[in-house]
Design a protein around this motif. Sequence first.
Motif, mmCIF file in Angstrom:
data_model
loop_
_atom_site.group_PDB
_atom_site.id
_atom_site.type_symbol
_atom_site.label_atom_id
_atom_site.label_comp_id
_atom_site.label_asym_id
_atom_site.label_seq_id
_atom_site.Cartn_x
_atom_site.Cartn_y
_atom_site.Cartn_z
ATOM 1 N N ARG A 53 0.841 -1.206 0.000
ATOM 2 C CA ARG A 53 0.000 0.000 0.000
ATOM 3 C C ARG A 53 0.871 1.249 0.000
ATOM 4 N NH1 ARG A 53 -2.275 1.827 5.110
ATOM 5 N NH2 ARG A 53 -3.457 3.740 4.762
ATOM 6 N N ALA A 54 1.942 1.257 0.784
ATOM 7 C CA ALA A 54 2.857 2.394 0.790
ATOM 8 C C ALA A 54 3.480 2.585 -0.592
ATOM 9 C CB ALA A 54 3.939 2.190 1.841
ATOM 10 N N TRP A 55 3.922 1.492 -1.203
ATOM 11 C CA TRP A 55 4.532 1.578 -2.535
ATOM 12 C C TRP A 55 3.535 2.135 -3.550
ATOM 13 C CZ3 TRP A 55 3.362 -0.276 -7.327
ATOM 14 C CH2 TRP A 55 4.361 -0.227 -8.298
ATOM 15 N N ALA A 56 2.282 1.680 -3.483
ATOM 16 C CA ALA A 56 1.274 2.126 -4.442
ATOM 17 C C ALA A 56 0.991 3.619 -4.286
ATOM 18 C CB ALA A 56 -0.012 1.316 -4.266
ATOM 19 N N LEU A 57 0.910 4.109 -3.052
ATOM 20 C CA LEU A 57 0.671 5.540 -2.843
ATOM 21 C C LEU A 57 1.833 6.361 -3.399
ATOM 22 C CD1 LEU A 57 -0.743 5.467 0.802
ATOM 23 C CD2 LEU A 57 -2.037 5.876 -1.309
ATOM 24 N N GLU A 58 3.037 5.938 -3.136
ATOM 25 C CA GLU A 58 4.207 6.661 -3.636
ATOM 26 C C GLU A 58 4.262 6.615 -5.159
ATOM 27 O OE1 GLU A 58 8.371 6.923 -1.609
ATOM 28 O OE2 GLU A 58 8.354 5.136 -2.893
ATOM 29 N N THR A 59 3.904 5.486 -5.747
ATOM 30 C CA THR A 59 3.910 5.361 -7.200
ATOM 31 C C THR A 59 2.834 6.224 -7.829
ATOM 32 O OG1 THR A 59 4.813 3.127 -7.044
ATOM 33 C CG2 THR A 59 3.724 3.726 -9.108
ATOM 34 N N LEU A 60 1.678 6.327 -7.195
ATOM 35 C CA LEU A 60 0.649 7.235 -7.710
ATOM 36 C C LEU A 60 1.141 8.679 -7.705
ATOM 37 C CD1 LEU A 60 -2.654 5.818 -6.164
ATOM 38 C CD2 LEU A 60 -2.070 5.972 -8.592
ATOM 39 N N ALA A 61 1.901 9.048 -6.686
ATOM 40 C CA ALA A 61 2.484 10.389 -6.671
ATOM 41 C C ALA A 61 3.432 10.570 -7.848
ATOM 42 C CB ALA A 61 3.221 10.626 -5.353
ATOM 43 N N GLU A 62 4.221 9.541 -8.146
ATOM 44 C CA GLU A 62 5.142 9.579 -9.280
ATOM 45 C C GLU A 62 4.365 9.709 -10.593
ATOM 46 O OE1 GLU A 62 8.950 6.931 -10.856
ATOM 47 O OE2 GLU A 62 7.302 5.943 -9.781
ATOM 48 N N LEU A 63 3.299 8.926 -10.739
ATOM 49 C CA LEU A 63 2.486 8.996 -11.955
ATOM 50 C C LEU A 63 1.790 10.345 -12.083
ATOM 51 C CD1 LEU A 63 0.893 5.419 -11.977
ATOM 52 C CD2 LEU A 63 2.721 6.293 -13.453
ATOM 53 N N SER A 64 1.395 10.916 -10.962
ATOM 54 C CA SER A 64 0.786 12.250 -10.991
ATOM 55 C C SER A 64 1.779 13.288 -11.500
ATOM 56 C CB SER A 64 0.290 12.621 -9.597
ATOM 57 O OG SER A 64 -0.280 13.913 -9.593
ATOM 58 N N ASP A 65 3.018 13.201 -11.030
ATOM 59 C CA ASP A 65 4.044 14.144 -11.484
ATOM 60 C C ASP A 65 4.280 14.015 -12.986
ATOM 61 O OD1 ASP A 65 4.340 14.933 -8.863
ATOM 62 O OD2 ASP A 65 6.155 13.743 -8.511
ATOM 63 N N VAL A 66 4.294 12.778 -13.481
ATOM 64 C CA VAL A 66 4.612 12.540 -14.890
ATOM 65 C C VAL A 66 3.459 12.952 -15.797
ATOM 66 C CG1 VAL A 66 5.042 10.710 -16.590
ATOM 67 C CG2 VAL A 66 6.280 10.721 -14.429
ATOM 68 N N THR A 67 2.219 12.679 -15.378
ATOM 69 C CA THR A 67 1.063 12.901 -16.251
ATOM 70 C C THR A 67 0.351 14.225 -16.013
ATOM 71 O OG1 THR A 67 -0.485 11.819 -14.707
ATOM 72 C CG2 THR A 67 0.664 10.410 -16.304
ATOM 73 N N GLY A 68 0.628 14.878 -14.893
ATOM 74 C CA GLY A 68 -0.111 16.083 -14.552
ATOM 75 C C GLY A 68 -1.490 15.801 -14.018
ATOM 76 N N ALA A 69 -1.654 14.666 -13.342
ATOM 77 C CA ALA A 69 -2.977 14.276 -12.843
ATOM 78 C C ALA A 69 -3.432 15.105 -11.652
ATOM 79 C CB ALA A 69 -2.963 12.800 -12.449
ATOM 80 N N ALA A 70 -2.560 15.904 -11.085
ATOM 81 C CA ALA A 70 -2.902 16.810 -9.978
ATOM 82 C C ALA A 70 -3.399 16.075 -8.740
ATOM 83 C CB ALA A 70 -3.938 17.845 -10.430
#
Length: 664
Positions: A412-429
Amino acid sequence: MPIASASSFTRVTGRPPMPPYSLDDFSFDLRRAVPPAEIWVGSGTGTVTQLTGTVCGVGGWFAPPYAAPDSRLTVSFEIDGRSIVDAARPGAGDRGLLPTGGTWRPDRLTRRGTYHHYADGELVSLAVESKLTPRHGSPGYELVLTISNRTGNTHEVVIEPELSAARARRVPLSDWGWVPPEAGSDDAITLTHDALTATVEPHGSVTFTLGVGTTDAPTTDTLRVWESRVAQAVGHLPTVTSDIPGLEQYYRRSLASGLVCWWDHPEFVTTPFIATSGLDGGALCAYAWDTGGYAPNVLSLMLGDDVLSIIESLLEADLTDRYAIAPDGTGLGVAYAYSGWSLVALARSAAAERSLDPALVARLYDVLITLDKGFQPDDQTGVLRDYGDQSNLLEMRGSGWEHVVASPNGERAWALETLAELSDVTGAALPADELRESAQQIRSEVIRQLWDSEAGWFRSRYPDGHTELAYSIQAFDVLRSGACPPDVADALVKQLRPGAFLGEYGVSSVSAEDERHYETADIDWSGAGAYTGEGPQLALTLWEQGRPEVAWDVLRRLLWMGEHYPYFPQDHYCDKPGAPATGRRINIIAGLAGAEAILTGLAGIRPHPDGSLHINPNPVAAGTIELRGLAYRDHTIDVVIAPGHTEITVDGRPVSPGQVVPPR
């Protein structure tokens, strides 16, 4: 690490002109098969199996919505009036057709037999070959029999096929779950054939074609369908060659394990549809967990842009209350603790090869948060989650790894951190800073609350405060999730030793030294073996953690599987070669984890969501491995890994280990 500039690479456009592998590259000699010996083949819209011990007999078949598990076709022969039966019994004096072997290929099953008898002054010597092919686009299969005369005599041949009275059952696509559909009596199954008699000339041969199915609807050439499927699915993957015994075949059989889970049924929710299993009609559904959790990079390379449709179909189902989707997209089962993490892992791999829509990332975030809310916070800090009992986890049969556990809290920790990474890359805000902070809190609490430094292992905690020390392989997932400081990681890895987690033929899902939880009957999560994806994923984890010697020690124990399975079963033993003879052990999508471990672990080829590719191979003393023709974002990458050195070329130009291939 130096960053290679985009101008330093020659652009390679389009797909490779020819697929790196052909169907013949996935052929398997059936004489090498270890138990269980039930072998199936699929067309993408249907599957069929042999009658074990026969040269020509055919067993059950499935072609959604049709299920015919109890259908049977047997064949006997007359040669010059002399009766010859298939499935001859062992022992001297039996005058039946004797099996001599065969070949499995993804599109067909070829079996061979011999009849050689001298009687009444005449030698009758015949070779019989059968080719069993499931139909594509029409329910049923075809069986082609070839009888070859090995003498200078002329023979009159009569074949006598007998189809059982079983009928096919119509099963709604929404009902194809984990258990294979039962038999029914909705539609008649018919046998069609051309002539059943022929004269076989000296040293000549004759061929007979039998068809079995529910309709006379036209079919698509299964061979051509499979050739197209292989070209698409492995077109971007590298070939692997090696002088290390078993490694090359292990890689190919791993890829075959993915290919046989590939369905292109027009009524399924996606085309292709990637089933968890499906060859025997069971687990034709798609679990988010093993679809995305075991080989996300390899699967994304195989699917191309279709990976986005796979993710969308899983998001459309209510994964907050279901663990899988049926072929029509209907949600099945209960909430599964690993579903959110698995989807994020697949999305991360998809992002590495193409730009993701920010809206997709936002939907992933919504599903993950909602899924988390479905599991109660623990009663100490509220940071960790109580993931319930075995129905929501990985089904160890005894009490132990349940409720507040290190895994999947670590994931769960890894998934939250990865979503932050994907947000930075895609601009998902997304609230990226908040996600990273939550991830760090979870990791800290996993260690503070659950790590037992004296035991050198994680405890699981029940709602009433009871704790267990279950030495489950799931603890190593915490290592992969980034939650373990060096002393914790060292203690975990010390458990990877023979007689505990390591067997001669793989890893055990529960340490053999754990007397309370280890068992030998249900091996995938309770000991004496493991779910097929776990061994290679453990090796990959160790490579990711910078422990290459231990990683190779794990992977090398699995290489026997490539020599003895056409495709990998759901689970297998670790102390002897083979899988349990009872239960559903047919095929599993997690078999792709072997290719994932070789590509991203041993070869160190790691895609990142920003499109860059990091290459840092791990040489082994055992020999040389060559990966040729990886196609990634219009680059072509080759890697040679030899004892003491590596060679990496990108578009024909050498680069250094650790160098980053930039996105286009």
